[in-house]
Design an enzyme around this catalytic site. Sequence first.
Site, PDB file in Angstrom:
ATOM      1  N   GLU A  38      18.225 -17.661  -6.872  1.00 16.06           N
ATOM      2  CA  GLU A  38      17.804 -16.338  -7.327  1.00 16.06           C
ATOM      3  C   GLU A  38      17.271 -16.405  -8.764  1.00 16.06           C
ATOM      4  O   GLU A  38      16.268 -15.762  -9.096  1.00 16.06           O
ATOM      5  CB  GLU A  38      18.982 -15.359  -7.199  1.00 16.06           C
ATOM      6  CG  GLU A  38      18.771 -13.989  -7.793  1.00 16.06           C
ATOM      7  CD  GLU A  38      17.611 -13.195  -7.205  1.00 16.06           C
ATOM      8  OE1 GLU A  38      16.977 -13.666  -6.247  1.00 16.06           O
ATOM      9  OE2 GLU A  38      17.320 -12.107  -7.725  1.00 16.06           O
TER      10      GLU A  38
ATOM     11  N   GLU B  10       8.646 -15.273 -10.426  1.00 20.11           N
ATOM     12  CA  GLU B  10       7.869 -14.111  -9.997  1.00 20.11           C
ATOM     13  C   GLU B  10       7.407 -13.230 -11.155  1.00 20.11           C
ATOM     14  O   GLU B  10       6.360 -12.612 -11.058  1.00 20.11           O
ATOM     15  CB  GLU B  10       8.580 -13.293  -8.917  1.00 20.11           C
ATOM     16  CG  GLU B  10       9.852 -12.644  -9.315  1.00 20.11           C
ATOM     17  CD  GLU B  10      10.553 -11.970  -8.137  1.00 20.11           C
ATOM     18  OE1 GLU B  10       9.900 -11.602  -7.156  1.00 20.11           O
ATOM     19  OE2 GLU B  10      11.782 -11.800  -8.231  1.00 20.11           O
TER      20      GLU B  10
ATOM     21  N   HIS C 180      18.647 -36.623  -5.332  1.00 20.48           N
ATOM     22  CA  HIS C 180      17.904 -36.981  -4.115  1.00 20.48           C
ATOM     23  C   HIS C 180      16.410 -36.672  -4.251  1.00 20.48           C
ATOM     24  O   HIS C 180      15.702 -36.629  -3.256  1.00 20.48           O
ATOM     25  CB  HIS C 180      18.487 -36.237  -2.910  1.00 20.48           C
ATOM     26  CG  HIS C 180      19.913 -36.598  -2.646  1.00 20.48           C
ATOM     27  ND1 HIS C 180      20.308 -37.863  -2.259  1.00 20.48           N
ATOM     28  CD2 HIS C 180      21.058 -35.879  -2.745  1.00 20.48           C
ATOM     29  CE1 HIS C 180      21.629 -37.901  -2.122  1.00 20.48           C
ATOM     30  NE2 HIS C 180      22.102 -36.702  -2.421  1.00 20.48           N
TER      31      HIS C 180
ATOM     32  N   TRP D 247      -3.064  -2.674  -1.340  1.00 19.58           N
ATOM     33  CA  TRP D 247      -2.689  -4.072  -1.604  1.00 19.58           C
ATOM     34  C   TRP D 247      -3.454  -4.874  -0.556  1.00 19.58           C
ATOM     35  O   TRP D 247      -3.154  -4.788   0.641  1.00 19.58           O
ATOM     36  CB  TRP D 247      -1.180  -4.218  -1.441  1.00 19.58           C
ATOM     37  CG  TRP D 247      -0.625  -5.542  -1.875  1.00 19.58           C
ATOM     38  CD1 TRP D 247      -0.268  -5.902  -3.139  1.00 19.58           C
ATOM     39  CD2 TRP D 247      -0.325  -6.672  -1.043  1.00 19.58           C
ATOM     40  NE1 TRP D 247       0.230  -7.176  -3.136  1.00 19.58           N
ATOM     41  CE2 TRP D 247       0.206  -7.679  -1.865  1.00 19.58           C
ATOM     42  CE3 TRP D 247      -0.465  -6.939   0.330  1.00 19.58           C
ATOM     43  CZ2 TRP D 247       0.603  -8.918  -1.381  1.00 19.58           C
ATOM     44  CZ3 TRP D 247      -0.079  -8.175   0.821  1.00 19.58           C
ATOM     45  CH2 TRP D 247       0.457  -9.150  -0.042  1.00 19.58           C
TER      46      TRP D 247
ATOM     47  N   ARG E 113       5.071  -0.186  -6.133  1.00 20.30           N
ATOM     48  CA  ARG E 113       5.028  -0.985  -4.907  1.00 20.30           C
ATOM     49  C   ARG E 113       4.080  -2.175  -5.032  1.00 20.30           C
ATOM     50  O   ARG E 113       4.128  -3.076  -4.195  1.00 20.30           O
ATOM     51  CB  ARG E 113       4.594  -0.110  -3.728  1.00 20.30           C
ATOM     52  CG  ARG E 113       5.531   1.051  -3.468  1.00 20.30           C
ATOM     53  CD  ARG E 113       4.942   2.009  -2.458  1.00 20.30           C
ATOM     54  NE  ARG E 113       4.873   1.435  -1.143  1.00 20.30           N
ATOM     55  CZ  ARG E 113       5.789   1.611  -0.201  1.00 20.30           C
ATOM     56  NH1 ARG E 113       6.833   2.361  -0.439  1.00 20.30           N
ATOM     57  NH2 ARG E 113       5.653   1.053   0.974  1.00 20.30           N
TER      58      ARG E 113
ATOM     59  N   LYS F 239      13.534 -15.290  -9.836  1.00 21.53           N
ATOM     60  CA  LYS F 239      13.280 -14.261 -10.858  1.00 21.53           C
ATOM     61  C   LYS F 239      12.293 -14.786 -11.889  1.00 21.53           C
ATOM     62  O   LYS F 239      11.358 -14.104 -12.247  1.00 21.53           O
ATOM     63  CB  LYS F 239      14.566 -13.861 -11.591  1.00 21.53           C
ATOM     64  CG  LYS F 239      15.493 -12.823 -11.047  1.00 21.53           C
ATOM     65  CD  LYS F 239      14.991 -11.507 -10.634  1.00 21.53           C
ATOM     66  CE  LYS F 239      14.230 -11.518  -9.368  1.00 21.53           C
ATOM     67  NZ  LYS F 239      14.857 -11.131  -8.149  1.00 21.53           N
TER      68      LYS F 239
ATOM     69  N   CYS G 251       0.820  -1.215   0.000  1.00 24.14           N
ATOM     70  CA  CYS G 251       0.000   0.000   0.000  1.00 24.14           C
ATOM     71  C   CYS G 251       0.853   1.265   0.000  1.00 24.14           C
ATOM     72  O   CYS G 251       1.965   1.276   0.521  1.00 24.14           O
ATOM     73  CB  CYS G 251      -0.862   0.040   1.243  1.00 24.14           C
ATOM     74  SG  CYS G 251      -1.847  -1.421   1.489  1.00 24.14           S
TER      75      CYS G 251
ATOM     76  N   ASN H  91      -1.937   2.396   5.871  1.00 26.23           N
ATOM     77  CA  ASN H  91      -1.071   1.255   5.535  1.00 26.23           C
ATOM     78  C   ASN H  91      -0.839   0.471   6.813  1.00 26.23           C
ATOM     79  O   ASN H  91      -0.648   1.076   7.877  1.00 26.23           O
ATOM     80  CB  ASN H  91       0.298   1.720   5.031  1.00 26.23           C
ATOM     81  CG  ASN H  91       0.224   2.346   3.644  1.00 26.23           C
ATOM     82  OD1 ASN H  91      -0.824   2.346   3.022  1.00 26.23           O
ATOM     83  ND2 ASN H  91       1.351   2.868   3.191  1.00 26.23           N
ATOM     84  N   GLY H  92      -0.789  -0.843   6.725  1.00 24.53           N
ATOM     85  CA  GLY H  92      -0.509  -1.656   7.913  1.00 24.53           C
ATOM     86  C   GLY H  92      -1.697  -2.553   8.241  1.00 24.53           C
ATOM     87  O   GLY H  92      -2.647  -2.674   7.456  1.00 24.53           O
TER      88      GLY H  92
ATOM     89  N   LYS I 165       6.318  -4.445  -3.736  1.00 27.57           N
ATOM     90  CA  LYS I 165       7.736  -4.123  -3.681  1.00 27.57           C
ATOM     91  C   LYS I 165       8.272  -4.178  -2.255  1.00 27.57           C
ATOM     92  O   LYS I 165       9.258  -4.809  -1.973  1.00 27.57           O
ATOM     93  CB  LYS I 165       7.965  -2.747  -4.300  1.00 27.57           C
ATOM     94  CG  LYS I 165       9.428  -2.329  -4.375  1.00 27.57           C
ATOM     95  CD  LYS I 165      10.216  -3.236  -5.301  1.00 27.57           C
ATOM     96  CE  LYS I 165      11.696  -2.935  -5.361  1.00 27.57           C
ATOM     97  NZ  LYS I 165      12.439  -4.052  -5.934  1.00 27.57           N
TER      98      LYS I 165
HETATM   99  C1  F6R Z   1      12.367 -10.672  -5.334  1.00 26.47           C
HETATM  100  C2  F6R Z   1      12.020  -9.644  -4.402  1.00 26.47           C
HETATM  101  C3  F6R Z   1      11.715 -10.009  -3.002  1.00 26.47           C
HETATM  102  C4  F6R Z   1      12.511  -9.136  -2.046  1.00 26.47           C
HETATM  103  C5  F6R Z   1      12.098  -9.414  -0.595  1.00 26.47           C
HETATM  104  C6  F6R Z   1      12.926  -8.624   0.383  1.00 26.47           C
HETATM  105  O1  F6R Z   1      12.628 -10.171  -6.604  1.00 26.47           O
HETATM  106  O2  F6R Z   1      11.989  -8.488  -4.753  1.00 26.47           O
HETATM  107  O3  F6R Z   1      11.964 -11.353  -2.780  1.00 26.47           O
HETATM  108  O4  F6R Z   1      13.872  -9.387  -2.242  1.00 26.47           O
HETATM  109  O5  F6R Z   1      10.751  -9.091  -0.427  1.00 26.47           O
HETATM  110  O6  F6R Z   1      12.805  -7.267   0.146  1.00 26.47           O
HETATM  111  P1  F6R Z   1      13.840  -6.240   0.778  1.00 26.47           P
HETATM  112  O7  F6R Z   1      15.154  -6.480   0.152  1.00 26.47           O
HETATM  113  O8  F6R Z   1      13.274  -4.888   0.437  1.00 26.47           O
HETATM  114  O9  F6R Z   1      13.861  -6.502   2.245  1.00 26.47           O
END
Ligand code: F6R
Length: 607
Positions: A480, A487, A503, A73, A27, A484, A2, A99-100, A602
């Site tokens: 990673e 997501e 395994h 959100w 976000r 990527k 949010c 927010n929250g 985000k």
């Molecule tokens: C993946 C991604 C998330 C963030 C995670 C932590 O592409 O963006 O997995 O890495 O939510 O976010 P931060 O780094 O802001 O604590």
Amino acid sequence: MCGIVGYCGPKPATEVLLEGLKRLEYRGYDSAGVCVGDGETFQTYKRRGKVRDLREIIPEEVGGFYGIGHTRWATHGGVNDQNAHPHSDDQNNLVVVHNGIIENYQALKNKLISDGHTFKSETDTEVIAQLIAVMYKGNLEQAVREAVYLLKGTYGLAVVHRDEPGKIVGARNGSPLVIGVGEGEMFLASDVMAMMAHTKSAIYMEDGELVSMTKDSYKMFDINDQHIEKQVEHIHWELEQLEKNGYTTFMEKEIHEQGQSIQRALQGRIDFDGATGHLGGLNLTAKELLNIERVEIVAAGTSYYAGMVGAFLLERMARIPAHAELASEVRYKNPIVQPSTLYFVVSQSGETADTLYAMRELQRKGATVLGVCNVVGSTIPRESDGGVYIHSGPEIAVASTKAFTSQISVFYLFTLLMARMRHYSFEEGYTFISELNRIPALVEQTMQRAEHIREVARRYAHHENFLFLGRGLLYPVALEGALKLKEISYIHAEGYSAAEIKHGPIALINEHTPSVFLVPDGGLREKVINSMKEVQAREGKVIAVAVDGDDEIAEIADEVLWVPKTHELLSPFLMVLPLQLFAFEVALELKRDVDQPRNLAKSVTVE
Ligand code: F6R
């Protein structure tokens, strides 16, 4: 997640709010709304969908000189027009964006209902609006103070009242709020990006702080109405960093700018004279650094994988036992804190709830916790015991890319520092740091291979499952790569240690499940080739990410994504790039919303 924006000033408030909400789109959100006042009355417009959909329902003539806006959100209640913010009390005298999460909202709601109030939404936020309205006796600041006293949970709030036109009251507990101080105008937002087009002067609010603002003044106070004086800080980001600058998506731009962002992370921190790393913000003396016997790295998502790279390096190069752990697990496992252990929390946003709460729990137990963060002024760097900014510049695409390579840059510098204090000679340190210094240029070289990665990605985009496999330092890079891809393309992808497939995961292999192998330039290379052959024996296609000149791999793999040669321990910097580009190109081919993938946010500010 949010976003909040509030504005008081001479510009048309509707425009300022909508523009601010657009800046917060990155976000992740599912609905948006604004409430604007012109002194006579205020009007609320809100709906499910994007800010552009919201714009369609606001009549042209609605301008106003103050107001509040929100991107939601969903947490409490489905994604629909009713649950979108702002929310009002049942007399529509007062309007709130939030927010929250309010944990005791149901008990409060039950009481309000039994007192005769009616509710229009399923949200916890509407409870806040009703509660403030009950407390309101002609003074909005006081009513907000009294209401937040009863709330349990997290909130960043912005509130306006019909009887006090031109005024916004804000309150923060656990969800970020920043005050923007302009010339004859004031802003309140959850994120500086919402106000940067208008002012670079910001005050970062802390938990327990409230603010009351009009267009030319503001005052801050706490829950007991004690006055608070805070410093105005300068926002160092530039507005043009918030633009796509010729790229079609932020993710592509952020992938391509990694040569520069890594350069910024390393800048001023490479000490050739001492053949070591130099990190000013650690707040630890050489003696304290020497006494560290263990390092724990705590983070979520991509930042966690960067932490895994850091932990591996610390053990391998500095011979210090090190371990990365998921922030969401640390908080509830009653962690054992030992005085000789140094903790890092890693977070691009500096606001991730899981990471922030884990840090607070560790600090309560006496741990020294250092932050590795990107967003200056965010909560983690302010509450940590020291730390290092990665200076990536704003990362706007939801999927993290440049933050990862900048985070690992910091761990390379820290590891070198620790290694040099222990057994690394000047020569070893010098060789290593010289190669580290070359990484930005090698990143630029790797980027020139994007076209080939695009071709391969297009050919493979229609597969439904992928495995990403690596070993040692490249194991977290494989994780990673899988993250990527899943997501942003919504393709099922799993990251594994290449050794581990036998395994279990090897059962997934057939001609429809390609495996992406990260092939090191030494060390476990032969072992990885063995795993590759096991996959091929089961008709699995192999896409290898390999180092220039590895002719044997060119013969074995179905496809090779080449990266330049570097020191083996530095390979994560280069090997992750083809994986980011591969995920990006696959998502593009599948026509996904690359910057704002479905269901994701985000900065994840709820647990
Ligand atoms: C993946 C991604 C998330 C963030 C995670 C932590 O592409 O963006 O997995 O890495 O939510 O976010 P931060 O780094 O802001 O604590």
